[in-house]
Write a protein that holds these residues in place. Structure first.
Motif, short mmCIF file in Angstrom:
data_model
loop_
_atom_site.label_atom_id
_atom_site.label_comp_id
_atom_site.label_asym_id
_atom_site.label_seq_id
_atom_site.Cartn_x
_atom_site.Cartn_y
_atom_site.Cartn_z
N SER A 79 1.99 45.54 -34.73
CA SER A 79 3.35 46.48 -33.90
C SER A 79 4.34 45.58 -33.95
CB SER A 79 2.83 47.29 -32.86
OG SER A 79 2.59 46.56 -31.45
N ALA A 80 3.84 44.25 -33.49
CA ALA A 80 5.46 43.33 -33.16
C ALA A 80 5.96 42.57 -34.71
CB ALA A 80 4.66 42.38 -31.90
N HIS A 135 -0.64 34.75 -23.91
CA HIS A 135 -1.16 36.19 -24.69
C HIS A 135 -0.75 37.25 -23.79
CE1 HIS A 135 -3.87 39.28 -24.40
NE2 HIS A 135 -5.04 38.93 -25.77
N PRO A 136 -0.22 38.22 -25.23
CA PRO A 136 0.79 39.68 -24.99
C PRO A 136 0.64 40.50 -23.45
CG PRO A 136 0.37 39.66 -27.59
CD PRO A 136 -1.36 38.46 -26.80
N ASP A 137 -1.10 40.24 -23.01
CA ASP A 137 -0.93 41.25 -21.79
C ASP A 137 -0.64 40.45 -20.73
OD1 ASP A 137 -2.21 43.55 -23.51
OD2 ASP A 137 -4.28 42.15 -23.05
N ARG A 141 1.62 43.50 -19.27
CA ARG A 141 0.32 43.90 -18.61
C ARG A 141 0.25 43.10 -18.26
NH1 ARG A 141 -4.19 47.08 -23.05
NH2 ARG A 141 -2.71 47.63 -23.89
N GLY A 142 1.39 42.44 -17.37
CA GLY A 142 1.14 41.99 -15.77
C GLY A 142 -0.32 40.62 -16.11
N LYS A 143 -1.12 40.73 -16.71
CA LYS A 143 -2.13 39.73 -16.57
C LYS A 143 -1.97 38.35 -16.51
CE LYS A 143 -5.26 42.89 -18.67
NZ LYS A 143 -6.27 43.41 -19.17
N VAL A 161 5.97 30.11 -25.95
CA VAL A 161 6.77 31.32 -26.44
C VAL A 161 5.50 32.28 -25.67
CG1 VAL A 161 6.27 32.73 -28.33
CG2 VAL A 161 6.68 29.84 -28.63
N SER A 162 6.52 33.05 -25.17
CA SER A 162 6.05 34.39 -23.95
C SER A 162 6.07 35.57 -24.53
CB SER A 162 5.79 33.75 -22.66
OG SER A 162 7.58 34.11 -22.41
N ASP A 163 7.48 35.99 -25.78
CA ASP A 163 7.57 36.79 -26.42
C ASP A 163 6.50 37.95 -26.93
OD1 ASP A 163 10.23 36.64 -25.67
OD2 ASP A 163 11.20 35.60 -27.17
N PRO A 164 6.46 39.15 -26.57
CA PRO A 164 5.09 39.15 -27.30
C PRO A 164 5.91 39.86 -29.03
CG PRO A 164 6.63 41.16 -26.63
CD PRO A 164 7.20 39.58 -25.95
N ILE A 165 5.30 38.47 -29.99
CA ILE A 165 5.94 38.30 -31.57
C ILE A 165 4.04 38.66 -32.04
CG2 ILE A 165 8.31 37.73 -30.77
CD1 ILE A 165 6.78 34.44 -31.73
N HIS A 166 5.06 38.73 -33.34
CA HIS A 166 3.22 38.61 -34.25
C HIS A 166 3.06 36.82 -34.29
CE1 HIS A 166 0.84 39.78 -37.79
NE2 HIS A 166 0.98 40.72 -37.34
#
Length: 244
Positions: A79-80, A135-137, A141-143, A161-166
């Motif tokens: 989706s990212a 990791h995206p979570d 998701r606050g992990k 790189v912390s953005d939830p990118i593909h």
């Protein structure tokens, strides 16, 4: 429990090409009656399938799948969007994971493996930027991850790189990918990248990666097409998202 009762069992897990949305139902599942792919302590159905020789037709199918994976820019979740710009080259990609993920301990690794991985990337590529992908979570998701991001800010060679990118653009442009047991290492193999492993994930120990740990004796050198065919064709079961 199944072994004690002497009855069959199935381990059910998400497939490696799971879905578009991260929080949607899985469109692929693996059902393993031998073990589970991320457990390096014991055999799994995936290991057995990977050792199978491929016919010419199946080898061609794997090669087509590799091309399709790259052209459609696929990943486990899809989706990212890709980053708008690729990081400045040259760089190597270092993959963090969520703290306590089962694939780490079952992959013969520990939290200290992540420190060794980053230190090795800095030492082995002294003239490269190190892109550390969280990791995206960790964001959504606050992990917890394995690195002190604030402390890394003082190192001008490390870019977080912390953005939830593909991940496809990062993998495509990296000169190498460093991982403990992240699936991004498998995806990097599909992209034809050198992969350095500090654990023993399902794609390590086959002669396709540079491994910090010795491979289990049951894993033998195979071709990438064998691993791709077992992991993406023979091992999972898929639901067609259009006709389901």
């Amino acid at each position: 429990l199944a072994c004690q009762l002497r009855i069959p069992f199935l381990v059910i897990e998400d497939g490696f090409l799971r879905s578009v949305q991260r929080n949607a139902g899985a469109l692929s599942l693996i059902l393993d009656d031998k073990g589970v792919y991320y457990d390096a302590f014991a055999s799994s159905k995936l290991e057995i399938l990977t050792l199978d020789k491929l016919s010419e037709a199946k080898n061609s199918q794997s090669q087509n799948l590799i091309r399709l994976w790259r052209s459609q820019r696929l990943s486990k979740y899809n989706s990212a969007r890709d980053a708008s710009d690729a990081p400045p080259t040259p760089f190597v990609l270092v993959c963090d994971q969520t703290f306590g993920d089962a694939s780490i301990s079952y992959g013969l690794a520990s939290p200290e493996s992540f420190t060794r991985m980053l230190d090795a990337a800095l030492a082995e590529y002294p003239h490269h930027t190190i892109i550390l992908k969280t990791h995206p979570d960790v964001v959504t998701r606050g992990k917890k991850g394995h690195f002190d991001i604030a402390a890394l800010a003082s190192n001008d060679r490390v870019q977080v790189v912390s953005d939830p990118i593909h991940p496809s653009k990062l993998i495509e442009h990296a000169d190498a990918v460093y991982t403990v047991t992240s699936q991004m290492g498998f995806e990097a193999l599909i992209w034809g990248k050198p992969v350095r492993c500090f654990g023993m994930p399902f794609y390590a120990g086959w002669g396709l990666t540079k491994d910090e740990l010795p491979a289990p004796a049951r894993r033998k050198p195979v071709r990438l097409e064998q691993l791709v065919h077992s992991a993406l064709v023979k091992y999972p079961r898929y639901i067609d998202p259009v006709t389901m």
